[in-house]
Design an enzyme around this catalytic site. Structure first.
Site, PDB file in Angstrom:
ATOM      1  N   CYS A 286     -15.902  22.810  52.404  1.00 50.92           N
ATOM      2  CA  CYS A 286     -15.967  20.480  52.694  1.00 50.92           C
ATOM      3  C   CYS A 286     -15.853  21.079  54.426  1.00 50.92           C
ATOM      4  O   CYS A 286     -16.112  19.975  54.201  1.00 50.92           O
ATOM      5  CB  CYS A 286     -14.550  20.492  52.528  1.00 50.92           C
ATOM      6  SG  CYS A 286     -13.934  20.046  50.527  1.00 50.92           S
TER       7      CYS A 286
ATOM      8  N   HIS B 126     -13.413  18.530  38.342  1.00 46.65           N
ATOM      9  CA  HIS B 126     -14.381  19.418  38.962  1.00 46.65           C
ATOM     10  C   HIS B 126     -13.960  21.533  39.229  1.00 46.65           C
ATOM     11  O   HIS B 126     -15.490  21.946  39.134  1.00 46.65           O
ATOM     12  CB  HIS B 126     -15.591  18.764  39.938  1.00 46.65           C
ATOM     13  CG  HIS B 126     -14.600  18.813  40.957  1.00 46.65           C
ATOM     14  ND1 HIS B 126     -15.487  19.886  42.006  1.00 46.65           N
ATOM     15  CD2 HIS B 126     -13.755  18.541  41.864  1.00 46.65           C
ATOM     16  CE1 HIS B 126     -14.894  19.740  43.384  1.00 46.65           C
ATOM     17  NE2 HIS B 126     -14.064  18.761  43.115  1.00 46.65           N
TER      18      HIS B 126
ATOM     19  N   GLY C 186      -8.794  14.728  43.215  1.00 46.60           N
ATOM     20  CA  GLY C 186      -8.135  15.097  43.365  1.00 46.60           C
ATOM     21  C   GLY C 186      -7.681  14.652  45.176  1.00 46.60           C
ATOM     22  O   GLY C 186      -6.807  14.357  45.706  1.00 46.60           O
TER      23      GLY C 186
ATOM     24  N   THR D 178     -12.041  -0.063  34.399  1.00 46.38           N
ATOM     25  CA  THR D 178     -12.404   0.174  32.360  1.00 46.38           C
ATOM     26  C   THR D 178     -12.454   1.240  33.313  1.00 46.38           C
ATOM     27  O   THR D 178     -13.327   2.634  33.322  1.00 46.38           O
ATOM     28  CB  THR D 178     -14.194  -0.017  32.262  1.00 46.38           C
ATOM     29  OG1 THR D 178     -13.700  -1.823  31.769  1.00 46.38           O
ATOM     30  CG2 THR D 178     -14.193  -0.649  31.006  1.00 46.38           C
TER      31      THR D 178
HETATM   32  C1  LIG Z   1      -6.915  21.547  47.476  1.00 42.35           C
HETATM   33  C2  LIG Z   1      -7.263  20.653  46.806  1.00 42.35           C
HETATM   34  N1  LIG Z   1      -7.611  19.253  47.114  1.00 42.35           N
HETATM   35  C3  LIG Z   1      -7.825  18.492  46.977  1.00 42.35           C
HETATM   36  C4  LIG Z   1      -9.128  18.451  47.022  1.00 42.35           C
HETATM   37  C5  LIG Z   1     -10.320  17.203  46.896  1.00 42.35           C
HETATM   38  O1  LIG Z   1     -10.495  17.351  45.588  1.00 42.35           O
HETATM   39  P1  LIG Z   1     -11.470  15.873  44.852  1.00 42.35           P
HETATM   40  O2  LIG Z   1     -13.045  16.967  45.399  1.00 42.35           O
HETATM   41  O3  LIG Z   1     -11.054  15.891  43.213  1.00 42.35           O
HETATM   42  O4  LIG Z   1     -11.579  15.093  45.068  1.00 42.35           O
HETATM   43  C6  LIG Z   1     -10.182  19.584  46.724  1.00 42.35           C
HETATM   44  C7  LIG Z   1     -11.257  20.073  46.749  1.00 42.35           C
HETATM   45  O5  LIG Z   1     -12.319  20.793  47.203  1.00 42.35           O
HETATM   46  C8  LIG Z   1      -9.250  20.807  47.182  1.00 42.35           C
HETATM   47  O6  LIG Z   1      -9.755  21.895  46.558  1.00 42.35           O
END
Ligand SMILES: Cc1ncc(COP(=O)(O)O)c(C=O)c1O
Length: 380
Positions: free
Chosen positions: A320, A199, A69, A235
């Site tokens: 996070c 994930h 993400g 790759t």
């Molecule tokens: C709304 C949102 N965007 C982006 C991300 C980031 O994704 P990634 O952990 O795959 O980089 C998250 C992860 O918690 C998310 O909840």
């Protein structure tokens, strides 16, 4: 351990792991090679691309594999900013986005771009008319998340899509939390870009995708050889891409079941029965992800509750930015008071959650709150 933190991450689905296994050992060819090992590797990547495309109703060529993400979001923001800098330097987003949007926005501001942050209502939802009123002839991108990771509120993406189309502005949605949980159709949403994070839908960590509407070209984030049709060099990570493809295929059927909606409603009702008016639901009661319950235990500290619930994995605020006792910026933006916000716990259920687990968690919560009350009483 009862795992109720599926918005932080999900375990790898067994069907996904099984699909990946052959690529862990024998099938190690480079998809760019012209011999048979290369050809079969390329076929696996293209099958995975088609599986991802199918889940969100787009063409396989509109899918670019990324590392997740964060990368997809960065690619859109930085790519659009660079490519359309001569048209304008104005971007619109919301105050409740994930740091994977907010931080690239801050970075672009440091380069001279102007970013407008639209507010949200008490449910954490943006108002499309606020977005429309901010659009100028210098606006190059609107980026609004599909659903919020902390409270689960779904934003009115279709309506914003219509506005952006009418005003000729590119529109991106970070659907990291939505893909695999709710049906997604990029055409109906009217988006030009959409972020997928593997994930969060039972694929491994470190893989994701970006939907980019056919005909659009933006500067890549990673320059190099011509992988992903020149849109993202490196790759191909066949192992993870096969995993994401399978996870999307599995999600197609999983999404159709109401089991998770019913289980989440069951959990909420049990909490209401046990704690009545001393709990508050943060986020929209209906327009929300089917698995997310952000509950404030009024007068309590969410961190203390989770520390005492040692056999339950959940989050306060969001995973996070855990580890701080300040109320989360998302709850603050919704106008939630400090007292209510401090008591917030995010429970996010998933494919493996059972009714028995929910019953056990409710009993543990009853015990923890009782002990807490006792402690508070003794301290007075
Ligand atoms: C709304 C949102 N965007 C982006 C991300 C980031 O994704 P990634 O952990 O795959 O980089 C998250 C992860 O918690 C998310 O909840």
């Amino acid at each position: 351990m009862t795992y109720l933190d599926y918005n932080a991450t999900t375990p790898i689905d067994i069907r996904v792991a099984e699909a990946m296994l052959p690529f862990l050992y024998g099938h190690y060819g480079n998809p760019s090679s012209t011999h048979s090992l290369g050809i079969s590797a390329k076929a696996a990547v293209e099958q995975a691309r088609a599986q991802v495309a199918s889940l969100i109703h787009c063409l396989p060529d509109e899918i670019i594999f990324t590392s997740g993400g964060s990368e997809s979001n960065n690619m859109v923001l930085k790519g659009v900013a660079h490519t359309f800098r001569n048209k304008g330097k104005h971007i619109i987003t919301s105050v409740v986005e994930h740091p994977a949007i907010l931080k690239p926005c801050k970075y672009l501001e440091s380069l001279g771009y102007e970013v407008s942050y639209v507010p949200v209502d008490s449910y954490g939802m943006v108002d499309p008319s606020d977005i429309e009123s901010l659009i100028t002839d210098k606006t190059i991108l609107v980026t609004i998340m599909h659903s919020n990771n902390e409270v689960g509120t779904l934003h009115p993406i279709e309506e914003i899509g219509r506005i952006c189309k009418r005003r000729g502005v590119l529109f991106h949605t970070d659907a990291s939390q939505s893909v695999g949980k709710v049906p997604i159709d990029v055409v109906a949403l009217g988006v030009d870009f959409l972020t997928i994070a593997g994930h969060k839908l039972y694929a491994p960590k470190g893989v994701g995708a970006l939907y980019m509407r056919e005909g659009l070209h933006i500067e890549p984030l990673i320059h190099g050889a011509g992988h992903e049709r020149g849109r993202r060099a490196g790759t191909e990570n066949i192992l993870l891409e096969v995993g994401l493809g399978k996870a999307c295929e599995v999600a197609m059927t999983a999404i159709q079941s109401n089991a998770l909606i019913e289980l989440t409603a069951y959990f909420y009702n049990r909490l209401k029965e046990s704690f009545g008016e001393t709990i508050h639901l943060n986020g929209h009661p209906e327009r929300k992800l089917p698995n997310t319950l952000n509950i404030s235990f009024l007068g309590y500290d969410g961190h203390k509750i989770l520390d005492s619930l040692c056999d339950v994995a959940a989050s306060t605020g969001s995973a996070c930015h855990a580890g701080t006792t300040n109320i989360s910026p998302v709850l603050a933006a919704m106008g939630v008071s400090d007292r209510v916000g401090r008591g917030a716990v995010r429970f996010s259920l998933g494919r493996h959650t059972t009714r028995e687990e929910i019953d056990t968690v409710v009993v543990s919560l009853q015990k923890v709150i009782k002990e807490y009350q006792h402690e508070t009483w003794n301290n007075h």
